[in-house]
Write an enzyme that holds these catalytic residues in place. Sequence first.
Site, PDB file in Angstrom:
ATOM      1  N   HIS A 104       0.810  -1.216   0.000  1.00 36.47           N
ATOM      2  CA  HIS A 104       0.000   0.000   0.000  1.00 36.47           C
ATOM      3  C   HIS A 104       0.848   1.272   0.000  1.00 36.47           C
ATOM      4  O   HIS A 104       0.336   2.347  -0.284  1.00 36.47           O
ATOM      5  CB  HIS A 104      -0.980   0.001   1.184  1.00 36.47           C
ATOM      6  CG  HIS A 104      -0.353   0.254   2.527  1.00 36.47           C
ATOM      7  ND1 HIS A 104      -0.017  -0.761   3.402  1.00 36.47           N
ATOM      8  CD2 HIS A 104      -0.023   1.407   3.153  1.00 36.47           C
ATOM      9  CE1 HIS A 104       0.488  -0.241   4.501  1.00 36.47           C
ATOM     10  NE2 HIS A 104       0.498   1.074   4.376  1.00 36.47           N
ATOM     11  N   ASP A 134       0.372  -7.688   1.507  1.00 36.89           N
ATOM     12  CA  ASP A 134       0.694  -6.267   1.634  1.00 36.89           C
ATOM     13  C   ASP A 134       2.199  -6.033   1.612  1.00 36.89           C
ATOM     14  O   ASP A 134       2.739  -5.249   2.399  1.00 36.89           O
ATOM     15  CB  ASP A 134       0.086  -5.674   2.904  1.00 36.89           C
ATOM     16  CG  ASP A 134       0.115  -4.133   2.898  1.00 36.89           C
ATOM     17  OD1 ASP A 134       0.221  -3.552   1.803  1.00 36.89           O
ATOM     18  OD2 ASP A 134       0.046  -3.535   3.983  1.00 36.89           O
ATOM     19  N   SER A 208       4.681   2.260   7.993  1.00 38.11           N
ATOM     20  CA  SER A 208       4.385   1.097   7.156  1.00 38.11           C
ATOM     21  C   SER A 208       5.592   0.690   6.333  1.00 38.11           C
ATOM     22  O   SER A 208       6.212   1.510   5.664  1.00 38.11           O
ATOM     23  CB  SER A 208       3.209   1.408   6.222  1.00 38.11           C
ATOM     24  OG  SER A 208       2.035   1.635   6.951  1.00 38.11           O
TER      25      SER A 208
END
Length: 361
Positions: A104, A134, A208
Amino acid sequence: MRTSLLFILRSIAYGLALAFILVWFFPNLAGISLPSFQSQAEEQSTAPVSYSRAVRRAAPAVVNVYTRSRIVDPRSLRPRTIERQELGSGVIMSAEGYILTNYHVVYGADHIEVALQDGRWLEAVLIGQDEISDLAVLYVQADNLPVIPQDPSIEPQVGDLVLAIGNPLNLGQTITQGIISANGNTGLSSRGYPDFMRMDAAINKGNSGGALVNSNGVLVGINAAAFQVQNQDIQGIFFAVPYQLARNIMEKLIKYGRVTRSYLGVSGEAVVNSAGDRLFSTGQPLYGLMLTEVAAGGPAAIAGLQSGDIILEIAGQQFADMRQAMNFIAETAPDTELPFTIDRGGQRLTIMTTVREQRRR
């Protein structure tokens, strides 16, 4: 008066004689010093608990990831494109220049740059990405890259202390601390939060793709997301992709450019006997895995497997639970034919089943 003086002189003489004897016959006693309150305090003091060594080992290999992309402005009445910028982190996994980050973070990016902690800025190339886990792999060309410490045999435990390293809110590299509350698993069939590692080291926007390391600075996961529910303020539940799974995905993306997963098209549960009584405790002996649902048109249905069948072995292997079995299937190359040994109504059968590639809908 004279008697008192003689008594004092005699006491002094006795004291000097005793001191002479002690020093002469026990010379080591001469170096003895009486304890003081200061020395006792020094002995009781301890060094502060610190994870600076772990941070020194791991932090240089955690990079800041910046992406730019051109998108259609959804707020404009007339179609026009705008530039979107995204922020994340990444982990240098090899001296060859491969970096792991989140899907993402780089999805749809037209341009990707990474900033190293030594001040270098490098343009990155997207090697491959996998939406289910992911994860994405980037490549940079540079010398003397710091590599995150890794242990292929690592098995993090619930309760282990972990440190999350990343670039939250573009404030610069930041370390947060927590403990593992769930291990996740190491299978390619992972999908959704329940299969990820759970911990309470804070993950904010920009974290992230960063590193989750243990107290020795060894990588245990790739930071992914925070658990969020609309209109609820939830804190302390964060997710990371387990290291073993992340490494597996990375190797497949580097080799093939994508991740292939096989599937069977079934649901099931562990049972303790041929009657299909469910397994409730790890202390119970496992009999097999009973199929509770077989998807129409799936590989299992095509092969002839039925709801109620109990899988005893797949390709000669026994499995402790359905998740473990499905991970084995996911790891198997698509279009591979496997022998399934099953119990159907008390009859032992072997059914050859061809697993197929799982595709995103």
